[in-house]
Design a protein around this motif. Structure first.
Motif, mmCIF file in Angstrom:
data_model
loop_
_atom_site.group_PDB
_atom_site.id
_atom_site.type_symbol
_atom_site.label_atom_id
_atom_site.label_comp_id
_atom_site.label_asym_id
_atom_site.label_seq_id
_atom_site.Cartn_x
_atom_site.Cartn_y
_atom_site.Cartn_z
ATOM 1 N N UNK A 1 -9.292 -47.725 10.236
ATOM 2 C CA UNK A 1 -10.445 -48.162 9.449
ATOM 3 C C UNK A 1 -10.405 -49.678 9.247
ATOM 4 N N UNK A 2 -9.230 -50.201 8.979
ATOM 5 C CA UNK A 2 -9.088 -51.656 8.809
ATOM 6 C C UNK A 2 -9.418 -52.379 10.110
ATOM 7 N N UNK A 3 -8.920 -51.865 11.229
ATOM 8 C CA UNK A 3 -9.237 -52.473 12.522
ATOM 9 C C UNK A 3 -10.742 -52.444 12.792
ATOM 10 N N UNK A 4 -11.385 -51.342 12.445
ATOM 11 C CA UNK A 4 -12.843 -51.245 12.646
ATOM 12 C C UNK A 4 -13.583 -52.276 11.793
ATOM 13 N N UNK A 5 -13.173 -52.414 10.546
ATOM 14 C CA UNK A 5 -13.835 -53.368 9.643
ATOM 15 C C UNK A 5 -13.643 -54.794 10.143
ATOM 16 N N UNK A 6 -12.425 -55.138 10.510
ATOM 17 C CA UNK A 6 -12.142 -56.490 11.012
ATOM 18 C C UNK A 6 -12.960 -56.762 12.272
ATOM 19 N N UNK A 7 -13.037 -55.775 13.149
ATOM 20 C CA UNK A 7 -13.787 -55.937 14.395
ATOM 21 C C UNK A 7 -15.277 -56.089 14.116
ATOM 22 N N UNK A 8 -15.819 -55.252 13.243
ATOM 23 C CA UNK A 8 -17.243 -55.368 12.898
ATOM 24 C C UNK A 8 -17.553 -56.714 12.254
ATOM 25 N N UNK A 9 -16.684 -57.168 11.392
ATOM 26 C CA UNK A 9 -16.878 -58.472 10.746
ATOM 27 C C UNK A 9 -16.922 -59.581 11.796
ATOM 28 N N UNK A 10 -15.978 -59.530 12.754
ATOM 29 C CA UNK A 10 -15.963 -60.529 13.822
ATOM 30 C C UNK A 10 -17.244 -60.456 14.652
ATOM 31 N N UNK A 11 -17.680 -59.232 14.967
ATOM 32 C CA UNK A 11 -18.897 -59.064 15.764
ATOM 33 C C UNK A 11 -20.124 -59.572 15.013
ATOM 34 N N UNK A 12 -20.189 -59.300 13.714
ATOM 35 C CA UNK A 12 -21.331 -59.767 12.927
ATOM 36 C C UNK A 12 -21.384 -61.293 12.875
ATOM 37 N N UNK A 13 -20.235 -61.914 12.918
ATOM 38 C CA UNK A 13 -20.172 -63.364 12.849
ATOM 39 C C UNK A 13 -20.387 -64.013 14.206
ATOM 40 N N UNK A 14 -19.850 -63.401 15.260
ATOM 41 C CA UNK A 14 -19.824 -64.067 16.563
ATOM 42 C C UNK A 14 -20.627 -63.392 17.666
ATOM 43 N N UNK A 15 -20.954 -62.118 17.546
ATOM 44 C CA UNK A 15 -21.574 -61.418 18.671
ATOM 45 C C UNK A 15 -22.527 -60.339 18.172
ATOM 46 N N UNK A 16 -23.519 -60.728 17.424
ATOM 47 C CA UNK A 16 -24.449 -59.767 16.819
ATOM 48 C C UNK A 16 -25.247 -58.980 17.859
ATOM 49 N N UNK A 17 -25.407 -59.508 19.049
ATOM 50 C CA UNK A 17 -26.203 -58.836 20.083
ATOM 51 C C UNK A 17 -25.614 -57.493 20.494
#
Length: 161
Positions: free
Chosen positions: A55-71
Motif C-alpha cells: 500500500x505504501x509503495x502504491x501511494x508513493x508511486x501514485x504521488x510520483x505519477x501525479x506530480x510527474x506523469x499525469x498522462x
C-alpha cells in the motif's frame, strides 16, 4: 561535513571503492539498511506486513505519477492494483516498462546488481550498522552473516525494536 546516502547505497559505495571512499568518509552509520534486495523482497512478501508495504509503495508511486506523469495515471492505477508482490513492483518501477532506461532486465537482475551485500566484506571505513530485531522490511539475519561479522571495520548493533 555530513553526506547523506540511502543506506544501502552508502554500504555499496563504501565497499565498491574502499580506498577512495575512505579518503572522504571517515565513518558511517546505517540504520535498517536493505542490504540484500532479493532477501528483503522475499522477507516482505512472506510477512504479515506485506499489504502495508505494498500500500505504501502504491501511494508513493501514485504521488510520483501525479506530480510527474499525469498522462498515464489511469493506466498505472490499474497496473498498481494488479501488483501482488514487492518483486512485481520492482519489475514494473525499478526495471520499468523500458528496461534499458534503468539498465536492469528483471526484478531479480535489479535485486542482484543493486544490493550492497556483495560489497560489505570490502568496507574499510569504520561503520556502525544498527538494525532492529523486529524490523518489518529487512531481515536482521543478514547482519548476522559472515559478510558483516567477518569484517572488523563493521560494528553491528541489533536492538529489540
Amino acid at each position: 561535513m555530513t553526506v547523506l546516502f540511502a543506506f544501502e547505497d552508502l554500504l555499496k559505495a563504501l565497499g565498491e571503492n574502499p580506498e577512495e571512499v575512505q579518503r572522504h568518509i571517515k565513518g558511517a552509520v546505517v540504520v535498517s539498511s536493505a542490504v540484500d534486495l532479493e532477501a528483503n523482497s522475499k522477507f516482505i512478501d512472506n510477512s504479515p506486513h506485506k499489504d502495508e508495504v505494498l500500500a505504501t509503495l502504491r501511494i508513493v508511486t501514485l504521488k510520483r505519477l501525479m506530480t510527474h506523469d499525469r498522462n498515464n495515471l489511469k493506466q498505472e492505477r490499474e497496473i498498481l492494483r494488479s501488483i501482488a508482490t514487492t518483486s512485481d513492483w520492482d519489475g514494473r518501477y525499478m526495471v520499468g516498462p523500458e528496461p534499458e532506461s534503468w539498465g536492469f532486465t528483471s526484478a531479480l537482475h535489479y535485486h542482484t546488481e543493486a544490493s550492497a551485500l556483495p560489497y560489505v566484506p570490502y568496507i574499510q571505513t569504520p561503520t556502525l550498522a544498527i538494525h532492529s530485531e523486529d524490523d518489518t522490511i529487512s531481515p536482521v539475519k543478514i547482519l548476522e552473516g559472515d559478510e558483516f561479522t567477518g569484517n572488523p571495520n563493521i560494528t553491528t548493533l541489533i536492538t529489540d525494536r
